[in-house]
Design a protein around this motif. Structure first.
Motif, mmCIF file in Angstrom:
data_model
loop_
_atom_site.group_PDB
_atom_site.id
_atom_site.type_symbol
_atom_site.label_atom_id
_atom_site.label_comp_id
_atom_site.label_asym_id
_atom_site.label_seq_id
_atom_site.Cartn_x
_atom_site.Cartn_y
_atom_site.Cartn_z
ATOM 1 N N SER A 1 0.842 -1.190 0.000
ATOM 2 C CA SER A 1 0.000 0.000 0.000
ATOM 3 C C SER A 1 0.880 1.243 0.000
ATOM 4 O O SER A 1 1.956 1.273 0.595
ATOM 5 N N ALA A 2 0.422 2.269 -0.689
ATOM 6 C CA ALA A 2 1.229 3.471 -0.886
ATOM 7 C C ALA A 2 1.317 4.298 0.390
ATOM 8 O O ALA A 2 0.394 4.302 1.211
ATOM 9 N N THR B 1 1.064 7.733 2.571
ATOM 10 C CA THR B 1 0.051 8.787 2.515
ATOM 11 C C THR B 1 0.535 10.012 3.280
ATOM 12 O O THR B 1 1.564 9.986 3.953
ATOM 13 N N ARG C 1 7.386 12.819 -4.403
ATOM 14 C CA ARG C 1 6.484 11.691 -4.171
ATOM 15 C C ARG C 1 7.303 10.583 -3.516
ATOM 16 O O ARG C 1 8.523 10.512 -3.695
ATOM 17 N N ARG D 1 7.198 6.114 -2.435
ATOM 18 C CA ARG D 1 6.514 4.831 -2.582
ATOM 19 C C ARG D 1 7.292 3.763 -1.830
ATOM 20 O O ARG D 1 8.474 3.926 -1.518
ATOM 21 N N HIS D 2 6.632 2.631 -1.568
ATOM 22 C CA HIS D 2 7.275 1.484 -0.940
ATOM 23 C C HIS D 2 7.764 0.509 -2.006
ATOM 24 O O HIS D 2 7.184 0.414 -3.095
ATOM 25 N N SER D 3 8.818 -0.241 -1.674
ATOM 26 C CA SER D 3 9.289 -1.322 -2.531
ATOM 27 C C SER D 3 9.613 -2.524 -1.660
ATOM 28 O O SER D 3 9.847 -2.401 -0.457
ATOM 29 N N PHE E 1 6.558 -2.886 -6.158
ATOM 30 C CA PHE E 1 6.442 -1.493 -5.782
ATOM 31 C C PHE E 1 4.986 -1.144 -5.499
ATOM 32 O O PHE E 1 4.074 -1.664 -6.144
ATOM 33 N N SER E 2 4.784 -0.254 -4.534
ATOM 34 C CA SER E 2 3.454 0.295 -4.312
ATOM 35 C C SER E 2 3.201 1.404 -5.324
ATOM 36 O O SER E 2 4.090 1.802 -6.082
ATOM 37 N N ALA E 3 1.976 1.907 -5.328
ATOM 38 C CA ALA E 3 1.718 3.127 -6.086
ATOM 39 C C ALA E 3 2.469 4.283 -5.422
ATOM 40 O O ALA E 3 2.847 4.217 -4.248
ATOM 41 N N TRP E 4 2.699 5.343 -6.184
ATOM 42 C CA TRP E 4 3.318 6.535 -5.610
ATOM 43 C C TRP E 4 2.305 7.270 -4.743
ATOM 44 O O TRP E 4 1.097 7.221 -4.987
ATOM 45 N N SER E 5 2.802 7.941 -3.734
ATOM 46 C CA SER E 5 1.946 8.801 -2.925
ATOM 47 C C SER E 5 1.431 9.960 -3.767
ATOM 48 O O SER E 5 1.906 10.208 -4.880
#
Length: 396
Positions: free
Chosen positions: A221-222, A224, A282, A284-286, A291-295
């Protein structure tokens, strides 16, 4: 040549028994009949089945009709460069003449060259809940009939078929995936039914390929609540709230990844900035190559933040003749400098240097009848902000 011999028992045909193959050696192909129940009076016909790499034509050729050699020796032969080997077939019969292959396939024993398995190249999240699997199609005899796609819930759920990609496909879109879970994916090519070009009788189907490598969609999950502010270095400090399952955090500035941080970190200071830059950040998690979506982005203009809303007034407390000044401070200063002008002349004189966080000043050195003008600014090292607004007080 790299291919897997297939047990005859997989086809339910055992007349010729253990027809075996060897993968290395001088010859391209080896095979051997090792059957105690083949009688001296029996005859054996062995064919090898090929596919022309250029035309796609499938054909069968008799090989080694010498019965003593077929029954007792390991037989090898070279394969012409223009052909792929599909299988080796045999049949026992009473007629001393070789059986014509197109009479049919019932009673034949086969070793098929197995279709090589596909290779998953990437699995990416597309849109909000679709997963795109890209793979290498490795069917050496042309496209397979189709490619089966299976999925399981991580880490060890049951495999289930979620769809079939077409014969020419090199990708598959798994739609409306429940992203509450991570998933493993695997693929296999489904065998085409190879038919002889010159006969109505088709060959028995080759076995499907082995399963591909297993690759995963790790649902991340990205982050926030990304918020970035400039300080007086110049520098930009960004803070955010982490999402789930990430093992690293990537920071992107103006479309370029500029930093990778360890999991759990929720702030970062960018020192590679200049005054008057306008920057978009921006995060994001990896994890495990996923990879998650970008914030959501945050845009910041890097400016020297001056104090503002300076307000000064005369204190009328008994026994006091003072001017009190207050203001809204900027961010990140080491000190605040106060300067004063008397009666609106051209000269401004420093009055005091205040410690960080102090946002007021009391001027006790004033006289009745004069008008005093004040302004303040922040300093950090050699860097200073612009001056605040000017405010004035006439002392009565």
């Amino acid at each position: 040549m790299h291919w897997d011999p297939i047990s005859i028992e997989e086809f339910g045909v055992t007349q010729c028994g253990d027809l075996t193959s060897v993968q290395d050696g001088y010859w391209d192909v080896y095979y051997k009949l090792d059957q105690p129940h083949i009688e001296d009076e029996d005859y054996v016909t062995v064919y090898y089945v090929t596919r022309n790499k250029n035309t796609g034509a499938v054909d069968a050729y008799v090989k080694w009709t010498d019965q003593d050699t077929i029954k007792n020796d390991t037989v090898g032969f070279e394969l012409e460069a223009a052909f792929d080997l599909i299988g080796i077939h045999c049949q026992i019969h009473d007629d001393p003449d070789p059986l014509p292959y197109y009479q049919g396939v019932e009673g034949w024993a086969q070793i098929w060259r197995r279709i090589p398995e596909p290779v998953i190249e990437s699995i990416v999240l597309e849109g909000e809940d679709d997963v795109r699997i890209t793979f290498e199609n490795n069917s050496f005899t042309g496209p397979p009939d189709s490619t089966e796609v299976q999925r399981r819930t991580r880490p060890e759920g049951d495999w289930e078929t979620v769809g079939v990609a077409g014969e020419d496909a090199e990708e598959y879109l798994d739609v409306d995936v429940d992203l509450a879970y991570g998933y493993d994916y695997r693929l296999r090519h489904l065998s085409p039914h190879m038919a002889m070009d010159y006969a109505d009788v088709g060959l028995p189907p080759r076995p499907n390929s082995k399963w591909s490598n297993v690759d995963s969609l790790l649902v991340l999950s990205a982050p926030t609540s990304l918020s970035c502010d400039d300080n007086l270095e110049p520098e930009v400090k960004c803070e955010w709230t982490n999402g789930d399952n990430g093992v690293a955090i990537e920071v992107k500035r103006d479309g370029v990844i500029v930093e990778t941080l360890d999991a759990g970190i929720t702030e970062w200071i960018d020192t590679d900035v200049s005054w008057d830059d306008t920057l978009v950040y921006r995060v994001r998690h990896s994890g495990e190559g996923k990879f998650s979506a970008w914030s959501d982005p945050d845009t910041i203009a890097v400016e020297k933040t001056a104090p503002s809303n300076l307000y000064c007034y005369q204190s009328f407390a008994p026994g006091e003749t003072e001017v009190h000044c207050f203001w809204d401070p900027g961010e990140g200063s080491d000190s605040t400098e106060v300067t004063r002008n008397v009666n609106n002349t051209r000269w401004w004189f420093p009055q005091d240097t205040l410690p960080p966080g102090q946002a007021y000043y009391i001027d006790e050195n004033v006289q009745t009848g004069n008008t005093y003008y004040y302004k303040v600014r922040h300093r950090r090292g050699a860097t200073v902000t612009a001056w605040s607004n000017i405010d004035s007080v006439t002392v009565n």
